[in-house]
Design a protein around this motif. Structure first.
Motif, PDB file in Angstrom:
ATOM      1  N   ARG A  74      69.517  91.698  55.948  1.00 58.00           N
ATOM      2  CA  ARG A  74      69.012  90.871  57.038  1.00 58.00           C
ATOM      3  C   ARG A  74      67.995  92.044  57.732  1.00 58.00           C
ATOM      4  N   ALA A  77      64.734  91.415  55.470  1.00 59.21           N
ATOM      5  CA  ALA A  77      63.915  90.249  55.838  1.00 59.21           C
ATOM      6  C   ALA A  77      63.332  90.229  57.006  1.00 59.21           C
ATOM      7  N   ALA A  78      63.918  90.846  58.132  1.00 60.53           N
ATOM      8  CA  ALA A  78      63.172  91.058  59.479  1.00 60.53           C
ATOM      9  C   ALA A  78      61.936  91.945  59.494  1.00 60.53           C
ATOM     10  N   ARG A  80      60.112  92.568  56.572  1.00 65.01           N
ATOM     11  CA  ARG A  80      59.236  91.986  56.063  1.00 65.01           C
ATOM     12  C   ARG A  80      58.359  90.902  56.701  1.00 65.01           C
ATOM     13  N   SER A  81      58.749  90.527  57.835  1.00 68.73           N
ATOM     14  CA  SER A  81      58.146  89.429  58.735  1.00 68.73           C
ATOM     15  C   SER A  81      56.740  90.052  59.201  1.00 68.73           C
ATOM     16  N   PHE A  82      56.697  91.409  59.561  1.00 63.10           N
ATOM     17  CA  PHE A  82      55.622  92.073  60.089  1.00 63.10           C
ATOM     18  C   PHE A  82      55.063  93.184  59.476  1.00 63.10           C
ATOM     19  N   LEU A  84      55.006  94.613  55.304  1.00 67.96           N
ATOM     20  CA  LEU A  84      55.209  94.337  53.753  1.00 67.96           C
ATOM     21  C   LEU A  84      56.062  95.258  53.151  1.00 67.96           C
TER      22      LEU A  84
END
Length: 214
Positions: A74, A77-78, A80-82, A84
């Motif tokens: 989790r 994933a968070a 990678r949202s802002f 890489l």
């Protein structure tokens, strides 16, 4: 924060099944630091440690310890949202420094400089200094006739930047103190002069600093 208090917080987190994000940038600079909260409740704590505070500000790289696999996914994933990935060059440099011992040598240099600056603060702020001789900051307790926001304003008018304790408080009540950064000025002579001006300021009562405007 003493070890007993850290253990109490860990116990509360376990009992209430809540997560703690432990941001611990200065732990490596202390000579005898208390154990991190994560050691008391590893399943409840996300532990973060950065290299920019203990090695060099330009090394914008941090490590996160998350034991639970699903929590780790989790988090990634968070992230990678802002972002890489971490900057590859910085990550490679940090890895090399850690493995070849350069990081330990650099950190020891930072520790020595920090101890020197704490001794300087102890000598100049005699009777007010409440530091432990390590880290990059000093908490300075104030006498009753000074209030921390008042000191911050007065210090600013004298070219000195300090932070009132209220800036770090989570509620309406905080200690009457200021935080002084010992690492923000590269030149020791400038730091010494600033500490001396602050000492002179605190030696006077606030009323002596006010003036009438006609």
């Amino acid at each position: 924060m003493p070890a007993r208090r850290r253990q109490e917080l860990a116990s509360v987190a376990q009992r209430c099944r809540v997560r703690i994000v432990e941001d611990d940038p200065y732990w490596l600079l202390a000579d005898a630091p208390p154990p991190p909260i994560v050691t008391f409740a590893p399943q409840q704590v996300f532990y973060i440690s950065t290299l920019s505070k203990c090695l060099t500000p330009g090394l914008r790289l941090a490590f996160v310890l998350i034991l639970e696999p699903h929590e780790r996914e989790r988090f990634l994933a968070a992230l990678r949202s802002f972002a890489l990935m971490a900057a590859p060059l910085a990550a490679a440099l940090a890895t090399q420094w850690i493995f070849d011992g350069s990081a330990d040598r650099l950190m020891e240099g930072v520790r020595k400089e920090a101890r020197l600056r704490h001794r300087m603060a102890r000598d100049i702020l005699a009777g007010r200094y409440s530091g432990f001789g390590d880290g990059l900051h000093v908490w300075l307790a104030l006498l009753a006739y000074w209030h921390s926001p008042q000191v911050a304003r007065a210090a600013d008018s004298h070219g000195i930047a300090v932070t009132p304790a209220q800036a770090f408080a989570t509620g309406s009540v905080s200690v009457n103190a200021i935080r002084i950064s010992l690492g923000s000025i590269k030149d020791r002579a400038r730091l010494q002069a600033g500490l001396q001006r602050l000492s002179d300021l605190l030696a006077r009562r606030p009323e002596s600093l006010s003036c009438a405007v006609v």
